[in-house]
Design an enzyme around this catalytic site. Sequence first.
Site, PDB file in Angstrom:
ATOM      1  N   GLU A 132       1.021  -0.906   0.044  1.00 20.72           N
ATOM      2  CA  GLU A 132      -0.198   0.271   0.084  1.00 20.72           C
ATOM      3  C   GLU A 132       0.715   1.109   0.157  1.00 20.72           C
ATOM      4  O   GLU A 132       0.669   2.285   0.230  1.00 20.72           O
ATOM      5  CB  GLU A 132      -1.408   0.033   1.121  1.00 20.72           C
ATOM      6  CG  GLU A 132      -1.758  -0.910   1.300  1.00 20.72           C
ATOM      7  CD  GLU A 132      -2.299  -1.509   2.467  1.00 20.72           C
ATOM      8  OE1 GLU A 132      -2.510  -0.468   3.327  1.00 20.72           O
ATOM      9  OE2 GLU A 132      -3.004  -2.040   3.109  1.00 20.72           O
ATOM     10  N   GLU A 168      -5.499  -8.422   1.230  1.00 21.31           N
ATOM     11  CA  GLU A 168      -6.291  -8.292   2.183  1.00 21.31           C
ATOM     12  C   GLU A 168      -7.984  -7.624   2.079  1.00 21.31           C
ATOM     13  O   GLU A 168      -7.809  -7.268   0.632  1.00 21.31           O
ATOM     14  CB  GLU A 168      -5.644  -7.112   3.151  1.00 21.31           C
ATOM     15  CG  GLU A 168      -4.852  -7.275   3.568  1.00 21.31           C
ATOM     16  CD  GLU A 168      -4.231  -6.011   4.098  1.00 21.31           C
ATOM     17  OE1 GLU A 168      -4.508  -5.386   4.692  1.00 21.31           O
ATOM     18  OE2 GLU A 168      -2.829  -5.725   4.772  1.00 21.31           O
TER      19      GLU A 168
END
Length: 724
Positions: free
Chosen positions: A565, A661
């Site tokens: 991320e 995720e």
Amino acid sequence: MKKIYILLFAALALFSCTKEQEKAAPKTTDPTKAPQVVSTYPANNDTAADVVDEIVITYDKAITLAPNVTVSVNGVYYDEDVYVLDKELYIPVTLRGGNTYTVKVASPSVHDGDKNFAQDLAFTFTTLTRNNFDPALFELAEAPVDPEATDEAQALYSLVKENFGTKTFSAAMAEVDWNYDNAEVLHQISGKYPAINAFDYIHLPSSAPGAWIDYGDIKPVREWAGMGGIVAAGWHWLVPTSNPNSSMAEETIDTEDWDVGNWSNSLSLTQDMVDWYTDAKSQVAMAAFKQCNVGSIITIHYTDAAAGAQMGFRNHSWGNLEDETTTYDYFDIAEGSGMYELVLDAVSLAEIKANGIIISGHDYHIAYVVITYPKENTGVTIDFDPVPMGDWAGYLCLTQDNVDWYTDPVAAAAMAAFQDCVVGSTMTCYYTGAEADAQMAFKKHGWDAMVDEAGFNYGYFVIESGDGSYTLTLDAVLLAEFKANGVIIGGQHFTLTKVEIANPAEPAEVVYSFNSNLNDFNPKDAVTPGTWQNKIAKAGLDKLAAYLKLLQDEDIPVLWRPLHEASGGWFWWGNASAEEYVALWKYVYDYLTGAGVHNLIWVWTSCLDDAAWYPGDEYVDIIAYDWYPQAWETDLYHTSGIANWEKLLAISNTKVLTLGECGPIPSVGEALEDGAVWSWWMPWYGEFMEDEGGYNTHALFRSWMNSPYVITMDDLQVPEETEE
């Protein structure tokens, strides 16, 4: 005329009442003449119905919509959308594969020309799940990006690649770091273990044998792999939020943009330059060097480094500076601006305290030099009557023997101080009247010479004439001897006047974080040789490499997802430009593979619309996205995520796509129908695993784990061969 108005009003009222009565309870309905259902599409109780855009109900005669229409599909009303063509009632609706639908048409909704209303109708069907994944959109790499990938890593990549687009691996995330607790939750819910469990090296700085966390104890990972599961791992990379050496004092030497030229213009910060030329820069530097200790740092900040620029360190006689492990000949430095940190050990400290350092090389400028050393020392002064050394005649015994045999208070004070010493503590011997040939010596309690871990023999060594001091820095070998037995200080032709035993100041507490807004750590400095960030980054990578190789030694491959991320900017590794982040990813890849770690399948995590942050096809095996629809986006819960899929595909079509995720898990049926068949999806822990958490019910997890399109651990296990 008034009477006519009254009659007209009554007639209108009667007509209006008739219309309402027709809506509520039609009087002309004859059940024997009412339209009858001939067929439905999809058919009632069809368990493999096509996914259609309209549901069609066919009657035995022409029909008309009534003023009241009540039509629903799975409780959603389509009263304003339905329409009629001759004998057919059409319900425009978007169906999904793999779902069961119940259609209800309540009377009065349709009638024939004589106002005979059809009776209530209800029927049910299940749509067939169809996989619309388009393999023509992908040109997947045949092998992992690591050319030296272990056989097990290659087999794992092949397994992922072969199932991509047809089935999805189930997965669970460890509760913080080193367990498979949530995999157990899924097992309790569904009777099956997920195929993948993801561990996390988040507490790497705290990991050590006997500590509260020890990633060297691979029992949880070994157990999971032994059960037949696939191992994934992430790394929330904790680093110090600021320089751990910030509790140390600094002396800055302004070198005024010193151009080292092409091997032609070195910077001499030496005692020679003080003695011969009274050089101001060298005077400041040598004074600071005298305050240094083991662990002190000389930081050279440089600019304008050309490609191929090199730095080198020389002693005062132009030999290579050496420490306990390294000879500092010429070494490459990063292009442009940067810094290099020289951390002093016992060997380099002794040379630099005595003589200073020459900084040389080619094709860069020295902007300034920072000398960092403890702000203050804590310790004791050992007072005694001056000891004339004469011609080898005097000595001072600061030994346990003198405490035990003679109850000598001077030795007792020294031995007590030695017990508090640590590596890096110092013993400074002050003297007067040293002659030109004066020598000092440090002896063990049995009169053998002290020898440090670098092999330096302190039997007899020359000291400067006149009044002065000599500081001995304790390494691990000397420390052990001093604590156990003490030291004898001897020599010739000087008078010993005082001994100071000093310990380094307590370091400030180190605060670790991976958050960008709390951190001075950044990707650029992390890969720049000589910076404190680079030193810590390398230490972390060394520690991590050792742990990953424990798994490699057990033939356990890993779906490896570091530095995730990044473009979101909330982690320190994203606190930079895309170019600097990519350099960090490549640095980590090169460092780990260079350290012999070859059991990894490299997973890079996008934040969408961040192609500039992609490290490149030669450094990535799988592209991931972490999908957390917000509370106001409930319409996206349990859908396919097709829009996210398409954005990842635009980055590279040579890589497997996955959800690293997620909060609410996608719908298996919608993922297949939309062709967004993620390699795996992994619900996060905590509220995302709770039945009442508002994101994923246990019933949904049960359905997911038992879908024929989802791979569980049961599907990975090879049945044991039985003897006939």
